[in-house]
Design an enzyme around this catalytic site. Structure first.
Site, PDB file in Angstrom:
ATOM      1  N   THR A   1      12.719  -7.405 -11.163  1.00 18.19           N
ATOM      2  CA  THR A   1      12.143  -8.748 -11.323  1.00 18.19           C
ATOM      3  C   THR A   1      10.959  -8.926 -10.376  1.00 18.19           C
ATOM      4  O   THR A   1      11.043  -8.578  -9.194  1.00 18.19           O
ATOM      5  CB  THR A   1      13.228  -9.804 -11.020  1.00 18.19           C
TER       6      THR A   1
ATOM      7  N   CYS B   1       3.581   1.523  14.011  1.00 20.98           N
ATOM      8  CA  CYS B   1       4.589   2.426  13.467  1.00 20.98           C
ATOM      9  C   CYS B   1       5.960   1.768  13.510  1.00 20.98           C
ATOM     10  O   CYS B   1       6.175   0.791  14.223  1.00 20.98           O
ATOM     11  CB  CYS B   1       4.566   3.788  14.160  1.00 20.98           C
TER      12      CYS B   1
ATOM     13  N   HIS C   1      -1.177  -8.191   2.828  1.00 19.99           N
ATOM     14  CA  HIS C   1      -1.115  -8.639   4.232  1.00 19.99           C
ATOM     15  C   HIS C   1      -2.305  -8.166   5.059  1.00 19.99           C
ATOM     16  O   HIS C   1      -2.472  -8.570   6.211  1.00 19.99           O
ATOM     17  CB  HIS C   1       0.220  -8.251   4.887  1.00 19.99           C
TER      18      HIS C   1
ATOM     19  N   GLY D   1       0.809  -1.213   0.000  1.00 16.35           N
ATOM     20  CA  GLY D   1       0.000   0.000   0.000  1.00 16.35           C
ATOM     21  C   GLY D   1       0.845   1.267   0.000  1.00 16.35           C
ATOM     22  O   GLY D   1       0.498   2.264  -0.656  1.00 16.35           O
ATOM     23  N   THR D   2       1.947   1.256   0.721  1.00 17.57           N
ATOM     24  CA  THR D   2       2.778   2.458   0.818  1.00 17.57           C
ATOM     25  C   THR D   2       3.353   2.810  -0.547  1.00 17.57           C
ATOM     26  O   THR D   2       3.262   3.966  -1.005  1.00 17.57           O
ATOM     27  CB  THR D   2       3.917   2.216   1.837  1.00 17.57           C
TER      28      THR D   2
ATOM     29  N   GLN E   1      -7.613  -0.884   3.520  1.00 21.08           N
ATOM     30  CA  GLN E   1      -8.407  -1.581   4.549  1.00 21.08           C
ATOM     31  C   GLN E   1      -9.699  -2.163   3.992  1.00 21.08           C
ATOM     32  O   GLN E   1     -10.428  -2.848   4.727  1.00 21.08           O
ATOM     33  CB  GLN E   1      -8.732  -0.623   5.714  1.00 21.08           C
TER      34      GLN E   1
ATOM     35  N   SER F   1      -3.140  -4.076  -0.429  1.00 21.82           N
ATOM     36  CA  SER F   1      -1.982  -4.662   0.254  1.00 21.82           C
ATOM     37  C   SER F   1      -2.354  -6.053   0.753  1.00 21.82           C
ATOM     38  O   SER F   1      -3.284  -6.198   1.553  1.00 21.82           O
ATOM     39  CB  SER F   1      -1.599  -3.756   1.429  1.00 21.82           C
TER      40      SER F   1
ATOM     41  N   ASN G   1      -7.970   3.400   8.843  1.00 21.69           N
ATOM     42  CA  ASN G   1      -7.414   2.195   9.469  1.00 21.69           C
ATOM     43  C   ASN G   1      -7.438   2.241  10.988  1.00 21.69           C
ATOM     44  O   ASN G   1      -7.230   1.226  11.638  1.00 21.69           O
ATOM     45  CB  ASN G   1      -5.980   1.950   8.984  1.00 21.69           C
TER      46      ASN G   1
HETATM   47  C1  PLP Z   1      -4.970   2.526   5.307  1.00 24.23           C
HETATM   48  C2  PLP Z   1      -3.604   1.994   5.056  1.00 24.23           C
HETATM   49  N1  PLP Z   1      -2.893   2.459   4.012  1.00 24.23           N
HETATM   50  C3  PLP Z   1      -1.673   2.010   3.733  1.00 24.23           C
HETATM   51  C4  PLP Z   1      -1.065   1.066   4.511  1.00 24.23           C
HETATM   52  C5  PLP Z   1       0.316   0.617   4.169  1.00 24.23           C
HETATM   53  O1  PLP Z   1       0.299  -0.617   3.511  1.00 24.23           O
HETATM   54  P1  PLP Z   1       1.641  -1.479   3.417  1.00 24.23           P
HETATM   55  O2  PLP Z   1       1.899  -2.005   4.781  1.00 24.23           O
HETATM   56  O3  PLP Z   1       1.302  -2.565   2.441  1.00 24.23           O
HETATM   57  O4  PLP Z   1       2.697  -0.591   2.894  1.00 24.23           O
HETATM   58  C6  PLP Z   1      -1.753   0.554   5.619  1.00 24.23           C
HETATM   59  C7  PLP Z   1      -1.117  -0.456   6.509  1.00 24.23           C
HETATM   60  O5  PLP Z   1      -0.779  -0.179   7.628  1.00 24.23           O
HETATM   61  C8  PLP Z   1      -3.054   1.029   5.901  1.00 24.23           C
HETATM   62  O6  PLP Z   1      -3.754   0.586   6.945  1.00 24.23           O
END
Ligand code: PLP
Length: 375
Positions: free
Chosen positions: A238, A327, A202, A71-72, A180, A200, A152
């Site tokens: 890759t 965090c 996970h 997600g980041t 989320q 994401s 989140n």
């Molecule tokens: C709302 C939200 N955005 C982005 C992220 C970041 O995702 P990732 O851990 O895959 O970088 C998270 C995870 O903590 C999240 O809850």
């Protein structure tokens, strides 16, 4: 008794069926997907099948799904790419976004020729749509709106159709951090007025370090990572074959079992809320308990020396919950979301985030542990 994991918004335990798919891929799909020999072609075919699965479940076309590290990265890609290459000069966002959006927006404000406007929120974190419409009406620069689908920490949600239509009306691009909600709510991206979403693995029982970005076919972004031209030239490097296959399997399971998982998780969340209201009447709910994400419950506990130590003591008692978003330092840094919504000083926000794997018995144990930790 084994530990109780009520922190499923920070991450989820990987599904056993996902582990099986990934393990087989590690053994068998070792070819470089860009190689033209048989091993490479097999890995490429597996990745393209995974893309098809993701696109199918989200109502997108396969050319609109790009795999990333999570997600980041996906949100960084959208926000920075839109400013660098799509002519965006103004970003409208909110103070309660995840740090991957907030810090990207702040970095762009410092280093790029853009300005940022923060949309007003009510005390539950709901977007003031009249204010958003006003902001959209007043600017003349090319604008990107970035508002998360479900928060989140407190679970408050936006209506993607309503916000997307407002953006379309005023010619603004629309990005939503849907980390989320992917795997938890249905999406039909062909019908939604939206340009970019992120996912994401996970967060929906898949592997860490794997995600995707949806980029509407009308809004192509140029390469984010220069390199060998992988991911149709969007992201050199890759591919993470096993991660991608794991993500697709996890998403497939999430939507195949969507109704049962949702019904169970929501009923547990409601049961936990009722029990907390009965047992701890001086607490306050944060967020939008009626309309937020069904896996989340964020509760403010009144100040006392016991509440200061609550997260730590729950952990010692075998219960994992969290205060804000997880965090990097692992410290309990409080919640920028609760602070932005005017949280009362000294109150302790505790986020309970549930899963279809949790049980009513676990809820009862958590209530007991809370009572012990607070008394
Ligand atoms: C709302 C939200 N955005 C982005 C992220 C970041 O995702 P990732 O851990 O895959 O970088 C998270 C995870 O903590 C999240 O809850």
């Amino acid at each position: 008794m084994s530990r109780i994991f009520f922190d499923n918004a920070s991450t989820t335990p990987i599904d056993e069926q996902v582990v099986e798919v990934m393990t087989a891929a590690m053994r068998e799909q070792y070819g470089n997907p860009s190689s033209i020999h048989a091993e490479g072609r097999r890995a490429r075919a597996a990745i393209e099948q995974a893309r098809k699965t993701v696109a199918h479940h989200l109502g997108a076309s396969i050319g609109e799904i790009f795999f990333t590290s999570g997600g980041t990265e996906s949100s960084n890609m959208v926000l920075k790419g839109a400013v660098r290459d799509l002519g965006v000069r103004r970003i409208i966002s909110s103070r309660i976004e995840h740090h991957c959006v907030l810090h990207s927006v702040e970095a762009l404000e410092r280093h790029a020729d853009i300005h940022v406007e923060w949309v007003q929120l009510d005390e539950k974190g709901r977007v003031d749509l009249a204010h958003l419409a006003h902001l959209l009406k007043t600017g003349t620069e090319k604008t990107l709106v970035s508002l998360m689908h479900a928060n989140n920490e407190i679970g408050t949600m936006i209506d993607l159709t309503v916000v997307g239509n407002l953006c379309r009306e005023h010619g603004a691009l629309f990005h939503s951090d849907t980390v989320q909600t992917v795997g938890y709510f249905p999406f039909d991206l062909a019908q939604l007025p939206i340009d970019f979403i992120t996912g994401s693995a996970h967060k929906f029982y898949g592997p860490k370090g794997t995600g995707f970005v949806f980029i509407n076919g009308d809004c192509p972004l140029p390469p984010f990572m220069d390199g060998g031209g992988q991911e149709r030239n969007m992201r050199g490097g890759t591919e993470n074959t096993y991660g991608i296959l794991g993500l697709a399997k996890a998403l497939d399971l999430a939507y195949t079992h969507y109704y049962e998982r949702r019904a169970h998780t929501e009923s547990l969340r409601n049961y936990l809320r009722e029990r907390i209201e009965q047992e701890f009447p001086h607490t306050i709910p944060y967020g939008d308990p009626g309309g937020g994400h069904y896996k989340l419950l964020n509760i403010g506990f009144p100040p006392s020396p016991r509440t200061d130590m609550l997260l730590l003591n729950l952990d010692i008692a075998g219960v994992s919950v969290s205060g804000g978003s997880a965090c990097t330092s692992g410290a309990d840094a409080g919640s920028h979301v609760v602070d932005a919504l005017g949280g009362k000083p000294g109150w302790k926000a505790v986020r309970f985030s549930l899963s279809h794997r949790n049980t009513r018995e676990e809820v009862d144990v958590v209530i007991e542990k809370l009572r012990t930790c607070l008394s």
